[in-house]
Design a protein around this motif. Structure first.
Motif: not given
Length: 179
Positions: A45, A67, A73, A75, A78-79, A82, A87-88, A90
């Motif tokens: 992160t 990814r 990886f 949350a 991703d945040e 974001r 946008e992630t 997967r």
């Protein structure tokens, strides 16, 4: 669009190091985010925050990051992305071709660099990877971008002597026109 992944390197002493990188798919520019022996969600992160900061400084606008489904990886990773409008995406389960650009770069760094060296320490591995990434971005031609380099350099005098610069103890040779 970015693609990201981990790869590991085993040192001579048995220590396993993990490297995290991203590659800009359009330009093929690689960013080595970090190397560690213990990758966890907090570390990943923080590297995402550093990446977002670097992209903002370079005034790069990225909309997607591809990814895999690695548990490292989290949350919060991703945040962070974001919150900057990235946008992630997967990849599907057990589909290594879905992240082909990242997988290809791992194959390239292994074949052209890491398979020819013995790694003894964390510092040495960081030096080797940073040197190779700089070579990859500034001097190595890429078929996907018309045999150009991801970060073009200003050409020298088209006539005259050619100078060779060795990197990583002669493992990599870079050639430029002498001024």
């Amino acid at each position: 669009m970015l693609a990201t992944d981990f790869f590991h390197v085993d040192a001579v002493n048995g220590q396993r190091y993990y490297a995290l990188f991203v590659i800009e798919i359009e330009r093929r520019v690689v960013h080595l985010l970090g190397v560690t022996t213990n990758p966890n969600g907090r570390w990943v992160t923080q590297l995402a925050r550093n990446l977002v900061w670097d992209l903002q400084e370079a005034k790069r606008s990225i909309t997607f990051l591809v990814r895999d489904r690695d548990a490292k990886f989290t949350a919060t990773f991703d945040e962070v992305l974001r919150s900057e409008g990235i946008e992630t995406i997967r990849t599907p389960v057990r589909a290594p071709r879905a992240n082909a650009f990242a997988e290809r770069w791992v194959e390239t760094v292994r074949a052209e660099c890491l398979d020819h060296l013995l790694i003894f320490s964390h510092g040495q591995l960081q030096h080797v990877l940073h040197t190779y990434v700089e070579h990859y971005n500034a001097a190595r031609p890429h078929r996907g971008i018309g045999l150009g380099t991801p970060r073009p350099i200003v050409p020298g005098n088209p006539v005259g002597h050619v100078k060779r610069r060795d990197a990583l103890g002669g493992l990599i040779h870079e050639y430029r026109r002498a001024a």
